[in-house]
Write a protein that holds these residues in place. Structure first.
Motif, PDB file in Angstrom:
ATOM      1  N   ALA A 183       0.779  -1.340   0.045  1.00  0.00           N
ATOM      2  CA  ALA A 183       0.044  -0.211   0.025  1.00  0.00           C
ATOM      3  C   ALA A 183       0.897   1.239  -0.078  1.00  0.00           C
ATOM      4  O   ALA A 183       0.415   2.242  -0.685  1.00  0.00           O
ATOM      5  N   THR A 184       1.855   1.079   0.632  1.00  0.00           N
ATOM      6  CA  THR A 184       2.885   2.161   0.833  1.00  0.00           C
ATOM      7  C   THR A 184       4.394   1.833   0.956  1.00  0.00           C
ATOM      8  O   THR A 184       4.583   0.986   1.574  1.00  0.00           O
ATOM      9  N   SER A 211       3.816  -7.664  11.866  1.00  0.00           N
ATOM     10  CA  SER A 211       2.609  -7.987  11.504  1.00  0.00           C
ATOM     11  C   SER A 211       1.931  -6.674  11.257  1.00  0.00           C
ATOM     12  O   SER A 211       0.503  -6.509  10.683  1.00  0.00           O
ATOM     13  N   GLY A 212       2.137  -5.383  11.693  1.00  0.00           N
ATOM     14  CA  GLY A 212       1.600  -4.152  11.610  1.00  0.00           C
ATOM     15  C   GLY A 212       2.569  -2.983  12.154  1.00  0.00           C
ATOM     16  O   GLY A 212       3.484  -3.337  12.954  1.00  0.00           O
ATOM     17  N   ASP A 213       2.086  -1.865  11.702  1.00  0.00           N
ATOM     18  CA  ASP A 213       2.694  -0.555  12.226  1.00  0.00           C
ATOM     19  C   ASP A 213       2.027   0.420  12.204  1.00  0.00           C
ATOM     20  O   ASP A 213       0.799   0.434  11.575  1.00  0.00           O
ATOM     21  N   LEU A 220      -3.044   9.029  13.431  1.00  0.00           N
ATOM     22  CA  LEU A 220      -2.248   7.782  13.514  1.00  0.00           C
ATOM     23  C   LEU A 220      -2.699   6.951  12.360  1.00  0.00           C
ATOM     24  O   LEU A 220      -3.882   6.312  12.455  1.00  0.00           O
ATOM     25  N   VAL A 221      -2.181   6.797  11.306  1.00  0.00           N
ATOM     26  CA  VAL A 221      -2.549   5.874  10.347  1.00  0.00           C
ATOM     27  C   VAL A 221      -1.925   4.311  10.357  1.00  0.00           C
ATOM     28  O   VAL A 221      -0.698   4.312  10.534  1.00  0.00           O
ATOM     29  N   ALA A 222      -2.643   3.338  10.424  1.00  0.00           N
ATOM     30  CA  ALA A 222      -2.331   2.012  10.587  1.00  0.00           C
ATOM     31  C   ALA A 222      -1.782   1.353   9.644  1.00  0.00           C
ATOM     32  O   ALA A 222      -2.533   1.357   8.168  1.00  0.00           O
ATOM     33  N   TRP A 223      -1.013   0.621   9.366  1.00  0.00           N
ATOM     34  CA  TRP A 223      -0.250  -0.037   8.105  1.00  0.00           C
ATOM     35  C   TRP A 223      -0.409  -1.854   8.591  1.00  0.00           C
ATOM     36  O   TRP A 223      -0.727  -1.840   9.785  1.00  0.00           O
ATOM     37  N   GLY A 224      -0.632  -2.552   7.570  1.00  0.00           N
ATOM     38  CA  GLY A 224      -0.618  -3.854   7.749  1.00  0.00           C
ATOM     39  C   GLY A 224       0.684  -4.623   7.930  1.00  0.00           C
ATOM     40  O   GLY A 224       1.509  -3.831   8.567  1.00  0.00           O
ATOM     41  N   PRO A 225       1.005  -5.615   7.473  1.00  0.00           N
ATOM     42  CA  PRO A 225       2.209  -6.205   7.492  1.00  0.00           C
ATOM     43  C   PRO A 225       3.340  -5.288   7.074  1.00  0.00           C
ATOM     44  O   PRO A 225       3.074  -4.854   5.931  1.00  0.00           O
ATOM     45  N   THR A 226       4.366  -5.205   7.473  1.00  0.00           N
ATOM     46  CA  THR A 226       5.302  -4.055   7.259  1.00  0.00           C
ATOM     47  C   THR A 226       6.800  -5.022   7.335  1.00  0.00           C
ATOM     48  O   THR A 226       7.101  -5.688   8.205  1.00  0.00           O
ATOM     49  N   VAL A 227       7.563  -4.371   6.476  1.00  0.00           N
ATOM     50  CA  VAL A 227       8.883  -4.835   6.447  1.00  0.00           C
ATOM     51  C   VAL A 227      10.204  -3.651   6.185  1.00  0.00           C
ATOM     52  O   VAL A 227       9.535  -2.634   5.556  1.00  0.00           O
ATOM     53  N   GLY A 262       4.919  -1.296   3.551  1.00  0.00           N
ATOM     54  CA  GLY A 262       3.761  -1.586   4.387  1.00  0.00           C
ATOM     55  C   GLY A 262       2.653  -2.186   3.400  1.00  0.00           C
ATOM     56  O   GLY A 262       2.445  -1.353   2.354  1.00  0.00           O
ATOM     57  N   ARG A 263       2.080  -3.334   3.778  1.00  0.00           N
ATOM     58  CA  ARG A 263       0.793  -3.657   3.097  1.00  0.00           C
ATOM     59  C   ARG A 263      -0.527  -3.215   3.691  1.00  0.00           C
ATOM     60  O   ARG A 263      -0.369  -2.856   4.758  1.00  0.00           O
TER      61      ARG A 263
END
Length: 536
Positions: free
Chosen positions: A208-209, A259-261, A269-276, A293-294
């Motif tokens: 997503a980002t 698993s998220g950030d 505060l914007v939520a992200w899904g799985p993040t690397v 970030g997915r």
């Protein structure tokens, strides 16, 4: 005997159907469909076990889309399903509701009674489990369990082959992207290597980002490039490293996935899904991280995804360093050319002018006409002045340009210096390629304007919140400082600081304004055009 032969033929047919697929998602669904057909079950599912030991994917057969939506989220692996995860051996139940491990069914779930489950192993490790319910004869038999175990063995081989195939396709895509990115960075056609890196990663990861973040101090970091959702708000924003995934990677210099950030965008505060997050080095060895970030609820990144992202970031680091080396060679070539010009001016032009001046001075001594002699001596003085100016040019040509740091880093240093004067440190946002587009002389004024503006807020505004935005918009370099303080006095006296800001704007044919804000506070706006002509 005929029944046994028929079931064996069914098993062979199911095995052939399972191994005929190459795409992993197709293989998983075909396994469930073949299992349902093999034992005559009404419902079937395959649960993929995630790194946390729970079900991260659940492929089901027999439920309509409407029923599945009414049930809600798929199971995570509790009750009888979880028992098979914790003890990967076949389970066969005549009445699933009578088992003490059963936790019941969610609302809108169809009735299910008989149950059989078998694990699927790949090279000795459990990949997931097959679940079948509702046998047409009321209960599954031991023979059904044996057939499903045989199918699960074939399924493990098919899944392993599909994963290897997907890995090869994925690596091919990443390798092609890395080659394309490196070629573009080495060419003279792009001045945006980080943007190119972010674009490629966004395409390859279903993210997503994607952001590239640089460390601008021991505690602060700046988003240099952003692609995808919220890219405009993220680009140029400055954040504290503490408590962030990116900050942890800056400290450890090791890839990290979660698993998220969350990311802070102003007060939101914007939520992200799985993040690397993977580390890399930018130009001049500046520490940077690539953060991907997915969307929330998307599948986790695999270890192979992390490795591929780290490899691409490493190749980008090498490409950036080689591109910097090429730029340095060009700069050295330019310096050599400037030195040659300086030598030619000194050895030829100045000597000839000096000789002409001496000749004119000698002629003036022999001229009897006072007016003519005065004119000749004036020309001698003019030649001396020209020689002085040329020597100044020679000195400038021979002096190497010394960088005092990027515009962004210098502004961050200013904010860090004045931060103790505020109850809450000013929020700083950058926008656009400041370091690339800002001329050195204008950069000096930009830093001075920020220093003067925030110092005035600290001394006079009595503000609780202050924000500083420095960016490029519509070919204008804009400094904007907002506060929620007492505002502009009704009868303001001209202060030297404000006058200095006006002078600095006028110097570059720009504009300056200090106005009040609706609801209280002050807005300072200083803007100059990027395309500079003659200064006033």
């Amino acid at each position: 005997m005929a029944d046994i032969e028929a079931r064996l033929r069914s098993l062979l047919t199911a095995n052939a159907a399972v191994v005929s697929q190459l795409e992993l998602s197709g293989v998983l669904r075909r396994i469930v469909e073949s299992a349902v057909e093999l034992v005559g079950a009404k419902y079937g599912a395959l649960g993929v076990i995630g790194p946390d030991g729970m079900l991260e994917e659940f492929i089901h057969v027999g439920l309509s889309a409407e029923t599945a939506e009414a049930i809600g989220p798929p199971p995570r692996g509790r009750g009888v399903l979880g028992a098979l995860i914790h003890d990967p051996h076949p389970i066969r139940l005549e009445h699933i509701g009578h088992d003490p491990r059963s936790v019941g069914f969610p609302r809108n779930h169809p009735r299910m009674d008989s149950f059989v489950g078998v694990p699927i192993r790949i090279r000795g490790e459990v990949f997931g489990n097959l679940y079948l319910t509702e046998h047409p004869d009321g209960a599954f038999t031991a023979e059904d369990t044996e057939l499903l175990e045989a199918l699960a063995a074939t399924a493990g081989i098919a899944i392993d082959n599909a994963r290897l195939y997907e890995d090869s396709v994925r690596r091919e895509r990443w390798a092609a992207a890395a080659a394309e990115m490196s070629a573009a960075m080495f060419s003279d056609e792009t001045g945006r290597p980080l943007q190119l890196l972010a674009d490629k990663v966004l395409q390859l990861t279903d993210a997503a980002t994607v952001v590239v973040i640089s460390s601008i101090s021991d505690t602060m970091m700046c988003v240099e490039v952003a692609r995808g959702e919220h890219a405009d708000e993220l680009t140029g924003s400055v954040h504290a490293q503490a408590g962030t995934l990116s900050g942890r990677v800056f400290d450890s210099w090791q890839p990290l996935q979660a698993s998220g950030d969350t990311v802070e965008l102003g007060d939101e505060l914007v939520a992200w899904g799985p993040t690397v997050v993977v580390p890399m080095l930018g130009a001049d060895g500046v520490p940077m991280v690539l953060t991907v970030g997915r969307p929330v609820g998307a599948p986790r990144f695999t270890d192979k995804d992390v490795d591929l992202a780290a490899d691409l970031a490493a190749q980008a680091t090498i490409a950036l360093e080689l591109a910097r080396g090429r730029s340095d060679r060009q700069a050295l070539a330019l310096m050599d050319e400037r030195g040659r010009i300086a030598r030619d001016l000194h050895d030829h032009v100045i000597q000839r002018l000096f000789g002409a001046g001496l000749s004119l001075q000698a002629v003036a001594g022999r001229v009897g006409d006072a007016a003519a002699r005065t004119e000749l001596l004036e020309q001698v003085d003019a030649l001396d002045a020209a020689i002085t100016e040329i020597r100044t040019v020679i000195f400038a040509l021979r002096q190497p340009r010394v960088s005092s740091g990027s515009v962004r880093h210098r502004i961050v240093d200013v904010i860090s210096e004045v931060a103790p004067s505020f109850s809450e440190s000013p929020r700083l946002v950058f926008q656009g390629p400041l370091d690339l587009r800002t001329p050195p002389d204008v950069a000096e004024d930009v830093v001075a304007v920020v220093r003067e503006g925030v110092s005035n807020v600290a001394r006079h505004a009595q503000a609780t919140e202050t924000s500083v935005r420095v960016g490029i918009a519509d070919e204008m370099l804009v400094v904007e400082i907002l506060d929620d303080g007492v505002g502009v006095p009704e009868s303001p006296t001209r202060r030297s600081g404000v006058g200095n800001l006006e002078d600095r704007a006028a110097r570059w044919n720009g504009e300056f304004a200090l106005t009040g804000r609706d609801g209280g506070g002050t807005r300072l706006r200083w803007a100059v055009p990027l395309a500079q002509g003659e200064t006033t």
